[in-house]
Design a protein around this motif. Structure first.
Motif, short mmCIF file in Angstrom:
data_model
loop_
_atom_site.label_atom_id
_atom_site.label_comp_id
_atom_site.label_asym_id
_atom_site.label_seq_id
_atom_site.Cartn_x
_atom_site.Cartn_y
_atom_site.Cartn_z
N GLU A 5 16.76 37.62 32.92
CA GLU A 5 17.41 36.29 33.65
C GLU A 5 17.36 35.25 32.40
OE1 GLU A 5 15.21 35.24 37.08
OE2 GLU A 5 15.97 36.94 38.01
N GLY A 6 18.08 35.69 31.38
CA GLY A 6 18.27 34.59 30.10
C GLY A 6 17.20 34.27 29.34
N ALA A 7 16.03 35.19 29.24
CA ALA A 7 14.90 35.03 28.14
C ALA A 7 14.18 36.02 28.01
CB ALA A 7 13.98 33.92 28.96
N ALA A 8 13.64 36.20 26.78
CA ALA A 8 12.93 37.39 26.47
C ALA A 8 11.49 37.22 27.20
CB ALA A 8 12.60 37.42 24.97
N CYS A 9 11.03 38.33 27.82
CA CYS A 9 9.51 38.14 28.67
C CYS A 9 8.68 39.25 27.64
CB CYS A 9 9.77 38.62 30.03
SG CYS A 9 10.84 37.38 30.94
N ALA B 219 18.38 34.41 14.42
CA ALA B 219 17.17 33.61 14.66
C ALA B 219 17.39 32.58 15.67
CB ALA B 219 16.61 33.13 13.31
N TRP B 220 16.44 32.38 16.41
CA TRP B 220 16.59 31.20 17.48
C TRP B 220 15.23 30.71 17.88
CZ3 TRP B 220 14.56 32.96 22.31
CH2 TRP B 220 14.50 34.33 22.40
N THR B 221 15.35 29.52 18.27
CA THR B 221 14.02 28.88 18.76
C THR B 221 13.93 28.75 20.10
OG1 THR B 221 14.45 27.05 16.78
CG2 THR B 221 12.87 26.37 18.72
N ALA B 222 12.74 29.10 20.84
CA ALA B 222 12.54 29.11 22.24
C ALA B 222 11.36 28.23 22.61
CB ALA B 222 12.07 30.54 22.48
N GLU C 291 9.42 30.28 17.20
CA GLU C 291 10.48 30.81 16.40
C GLU C 291 10.86 32.35 16.70
OE1 GLU C 291 13.01 29.08 14.54
OE2 GLU C 291 12.20 27.27 15.15
N VAL C 292 11.83 32.84 16.89
CA VAL C 292 12.10 34.24 17.35
C VAL C 292 13.39 34.61 16.28
CG1 VAL C 292 12.93 35.76 18.95
CG2 VAL C 292 11.55 33.88 19.66
N THR C 293 13.05 35.97 15.49
CA THR C 293 14.08 36.50 14.65
C THR C 293 14.39 37.89 15.31
OG1 THR C 293 13.01 35.37 12.79
CG2 THR C 293 14.32 37.38 12.43
N VAL C 294 15.56 38.24 15.59
CA VAL C 294 15.82 39.27 16.13
C VAL C 294 16.26 40.49 14.97
CG1 VAL C 294 17.31 40.41 17.81
CG2 VAL C 294 16.77 38.10 18.20
N ARG D 79 7.38 33.70 28.98
CA ARG D 79 8.98 33.69 28.94
C ARG D 79 9.42 32.84 27.82
NH1 ARG D 79 13.20 30.99 31.58
NH2 ARG D 79 14.81 32.31 32.18
N LEU D 80 10.17 33.61 26.84
CA LEU D 80 10.71 32.76 25.69
C LEU D 80 12.27 32.56 26.09
CD1 LEU D 80 9.24 34.77 22.64
CD2 LEU D 80 8.28 32.76 23.71
N ALA D 81 12.38 31.22 26.44
CA ALA D 81 13.72 30.58 26.76
C ALA D 81 14.57 30.34 25.46
CB ALA D 81 13.95 29.85 27.91
N PRO D 82 15.42 30.78 25.18
CA PRO D 82 16.50 30.10 24.08
C PRO D 82 16.78 28.73 24.04
CG PRO D 82 17.66 31.96 24.92
CD PRO D 82 16.39 31.64 25.69
#
Length: 170
Positions: free
Chosen positions: A40-44, A79-82, A65-68, A126-129
């Motif tokens: 649902e739009g976020a990394a859990c 990379a994105w901020t959550a 800070e998330v790096t994929v 939950r990490l929502a971008p």
């Protein structure tokens, strides 16, 4: 809305969905590789309990800070901020996230009791971008390994190969 504004969130979602691991750096902690599910739009994520991954620095209401990484090559893709939010055990959001996480959890010793154990002993995060992606670092992110209680194998005793590979005499 510009094409870049639409492509950023789509790239975050698609890359994160396909990657088995993401590198997450919480507030005041080093980056860690963590398994996750996109829901649902976020990394859990689930962790901070016995036998589960640690989630240091991931505090409710904080940023991360998330790096994929690329699933096939292992290199950084985006990379994105959550924004970090901890889901309350038993809530509707928690139940939906745990259903997804349970399906992806490998090597669980207590698969039947796992959701109950997570509710009692773990955190589901939950990490929502946020809207914009961040720039990928240009240099190496190599760092010394984090301290752990894990050990490496000890040297094989000198006589063991003779015992294992001795020829049977007829």
């Amino acid at each position: 809305m510009t094409a870049d504004a639409l492509l950023g969130p789509a790239l975050v979602e698609e890359a994160t969905k396909k990657s088995g691991l993401i590198w997450v750096r919480g507030e005041g902690s080093p980056a860690r590789a963590l398994w996750h599910v996109w829901h649902e739009g976020a990394a859990c994520l689930v962790g901070d309990g016995p036998g589960e991954q640690p989630l240091p620095g991931l505090v409710d209401g904080g940023l991360a800070e998330v790096t994929v990484r690329s699933k096939d090559k292992g290199g950084r893709v985006i990379a994105w901020t959550a924004t970090v939010s901890e889901l309350a055990a038993g809530s509707e959001e928690w139940e939906a996230a745990v259903a997804e996480l349970k399906g992806k959890r490998l090597n669980a010793l207590d698969a039947e009791r796992m959701p109950q154990r997570w509710a009692e002993e773990c955190r589901v995060v939950r990490l929502a971008p946020l809207e914009a992606t961040t720039e990928l670092p240009s240099g190496s992110l190599a760092a010394a390994p984090l301290p752990t209680e894990a050990t490496t194998r000890q040297a094989v005793p000198a006589g063991l190969p003779r015992l294992l590979f001795k020829r049977k005499r007829s």
